[in-house]
Design an enzyme around this catalytic site. Structure first.
Site, PDB file in Angstrom:
ATOM      1  CG  HIS A 242      43.499  34.180  38.653  1.00 31.75           C
ATOM      2  ND1 HIS A 242      43.298  35.120  39.643  1.00 31.75           N
ATOM      3  CD2 HIS A 242      44.666  34.528  38.032  1.00 31.75           C
ATOM      4  CE1 HIS A 242      44.291  36.000  39.625  1.00 31.75           C
ATOM      5  NE2 HIS A 242      45.131  35.663  38.663  1.00 31.75           N
TER       6      HIS A 242
ATOM      7  CG  ASP B  29      50.347  35.891  41.176  1.00 28.44           C
ATOM      8  OD1 ASP B  29      50.922  35.020  40.511  1.00 28.44           O
ATOM      9  OD2 ASP B  29      49.787  36.882  40.666  1.00 28.44           O
TER      10      ASP B  29
ATOM     11  CG  HIS C 156      47.637  39.220  38.762  1.00 31.69           C
ATOM     12  ND1 HIS C 156      48.828  38.714  38.281  1.00 31.69           N
ATOM     13  CD2 HIS C 156      47.303  40.252  37.948  1.00 31.69           C
ATOM     14  CE1 HIS C 156      49.198  39.416  37.228  1.00 31.69           C
ATOM     15  NE2 HIS C 156      48.301  40.352  36.996  1.00 31.69           N
TER      16      HIS C 156
ATOM     17  CG  ASP D 119      52.711  37.906  38.907  1.00 31.47           C
ATOM     18  OD1 ASP D 119      52.822  37.705  40.124  1.00 31.47           O
ATOM     19  OD2 ASP D 119      51.765  37.456  38.243  1.00 31.47           O
TER      20      ASP D 119
END
Length: 525
Positions: free
Chosen positions: A186, A225, A227, A314
């Site tokens: 990120h 991921d 996200h 995740d």
């Protein structure tokens, strides 16, 4: 600790005859050794002196000298081992009870030690090292400086990736997996603080390091991921030599709220960003369908020199921060099919119920070993089924992105025709961990001879004070005219007092500068 993977030892038994007590002793010694190694690295870093000579301050060195002639990657065709680095970052956490904490890797290390994976001839474990400030400056404009944003654990996490990158390029290993934290996908070009648990971007730092040191050009990054990898996307959004693919839970339902199919890349890199937003609840079947139908065909067509995997875990059905239904078997199959040259751990916060199983499955898959007995205690085949409505959504997404990929040259031509000398876009970026609101204006030089240099005017609103910086970035394959023009952009803003810091990131010349307009001091990395 026993987490239910005992059958693995029987499948992988090497005939060493070591008993359980010996295994536990070796495991305890390994944990102690890892803790001592981290302490040693931190202490050596803290004892290094900084220099300050007038207005020019040479940055603190944090590892081996990397400014050298470009090397050629070695032949890996005969390499048989999978390289691993473990770095749990014992002394770094956002808070003591935060999901992003050292136990994310400690349970995994316990598991693979008990199962004897580290004794296998197919596995080679490497020690971490510190990344240099130069490695960080090659990717980020750190505000107010690198030392503030990249703590020692961050430097070790990034440096661990570089250790494995070197091993890969020297032909010592066939592939590699960096099991490190803190994560990084990120973190964007400008780093004002922590967002999405990330301060600096480990994978982007690895990419630019490999390009500079080994001359690698075409790289594919696949972010798995849950996200959206918005930081990695932003860093390479205007780079036609980096294919960025991210599949993630739909941004309308999860942080960071981005990663839609309309995000295709900058004007000269249109079609080189491929986002696949997945409906919440997508199981193994759906993610592997996307991999087989879209990701693998695009990578095959792109023909990258390296395939890197941002290996977030995740998507697992027990993860507390998301809503997906992926299993350890699904992750192992994904890795086997994707066959990345290197994987870098990102997210994954089901510390006991997912990470030990998923990491074990991935390690076995990368080493070419049997992973069929790696299962979570509560997992039953068929417990998650792809909804027909969601399958239709995935089919439509795959069709749309295949069409975008097929027409990418025309998309680039159409985009370039819209702009004159510069392309610009404005962005708002929220740092959810540090509660910073950033406003950016990014400008790209629309050069006919290269991808053009980039400038970023960034204004960050904090709770107590505001910060404004101006950064100039020269891509590694820039033409000489763009390099000269960009350096002039840096020089002419040194006296502009509306900015707190001015940055030059010359990847072509491998030169990185940061100028403080208040103190009139320039740091050269």
């Amino acid at each position: 600790m026993k987490l239910g993977l005992g059958k693995i030892r029987d499948v992988l038994k090497t005939g060493s005859g070591a008993g359980m007590q010996q295994e536990k002793k070796e495991h305890a010694e390994g944990r102690s050794k890892a803790e001592k190694e981290e302490t040693r690295i931190i202490e050596s870093e803290e004892n290094k002196p900084e220099t300050n000579e007038g207005n020019l301050m040479e940055s603190k060195k944090t590892g081996q000298e990397t400014k050298q002639e470009s090397l050629s990657p070695a032949d890996r065709s005969r390499a048989k081992k999978t390289g691993l680095v473990f770095f749990p970052a014992f002394d770094w956490a956002i808070s003591p009870t935060h999901p992003e904490r050292e136990e994310r890797l400690l349970y995994t290390r316990d598991q693979i030690f008990e199962e004897g994976l580290m004794d296998l001839p197919e596995i080679a474990e490497y020690k971490p090292r510190l990344a240099e400030y130069r490695d960080i400056a090659r990717v980020h404009f750190c505000v107010p400086d690198i030392k503030t944003q990249a703590t020692v654990p961050h430097l070790i996490a990034a440096g661990s990736c570089l250790v494995l990158g070197d091993a890969l390029m020297r032909g010592e290993v066939k592939n590699a997996f960096a099991l490190v934290r803190p994560p990084g996908h990120h973190a964007m070009t400008v780093a004002h603080g922590n967002r999405g648990f990330c301060n600096i971007n480990n994978e982007a730092i690895l990419v630019e390091y490999l390009r500079k040191k080994y001359g690698i050009r075409k790289i594919a990054i696949v972010d798995t991921d849950v996200h959206h990898g918005d930081g990695t996307q932003e860093i390479f959004y205007n780079d036609p030599d980096v294919l960025f693919i991210s599949f993630h839970q739909d941004g309308r339902t999860l942080y960071p709220g981005s990663g839609f199919i309309s995000e295709l890349g900058g004007p000269k890199a249109r079609g080189m960003t491929i986002n696949i937003p997945l409906p919440p609840g997508t199981p193994d079947e759906g993610i592997l369908y996307v991999l087989d139908s879209l990701v693998l065909p695009i990578i095959k067509d792109f023909k990258p020199e390296l395939v890197l995997n941002s290996a977030g875990q995740d998507n697992h059905y027990t993860d507390p921060l998301a809503n997906m239904r992926f299993s350890a078997q699904g992750y192992a199959k994904l890795n086997e099919k994707l066959a990345p040259d290197m994987a870098v751990l990102e997210g994954g916060y089901a510390i006991q119920t997912a990470l030990p199983y998923v990491n074990t499955g991935i390690i076995l898959a990368m080493a070419g070993l049997d992973y069929s007995c790696v299962r979570e205690p509560d997992f039953k085949p068929g417990m998650f089924v792809q909804a027909s409505r969601d399958r239709k959504i995935l089919e439509e997404t795959v069709a749309a992105q295949l069409e975008n990929w097929k027409n990418r040259d025309r998309l680039v031509e159409a985009e370039v025709a819209k702009y004159g000398e510069f392309y610009s876009r404005r962005k708002q970026i929220f740092y959810d961990t540090d509660m910073i609101q950033e406003f950016q204006e990014e400008r790209i030089r629309m050069c006919p001879d290269c991808q053009g240099y980039k400038t970023i005017d960034s204004h960050a609103h904090r709770s107590v004070y505001d910060t404004r910086i101006f950064g100039v970035s020269v891509p590694i394959y820039a033409c000489e005219n763009c390099q000269a023009e960009a350096r002039e952009e840096y020089r002419k803003r040194l006296d502009d007092m509306k900015y707190d810091q001015i940055y030059l990131q010359d990847k072509k010349g491998d030169e990185y500068r940061a100028y403080n307009t208040r103190t009139k001091q320039e740091t050269v990395y």
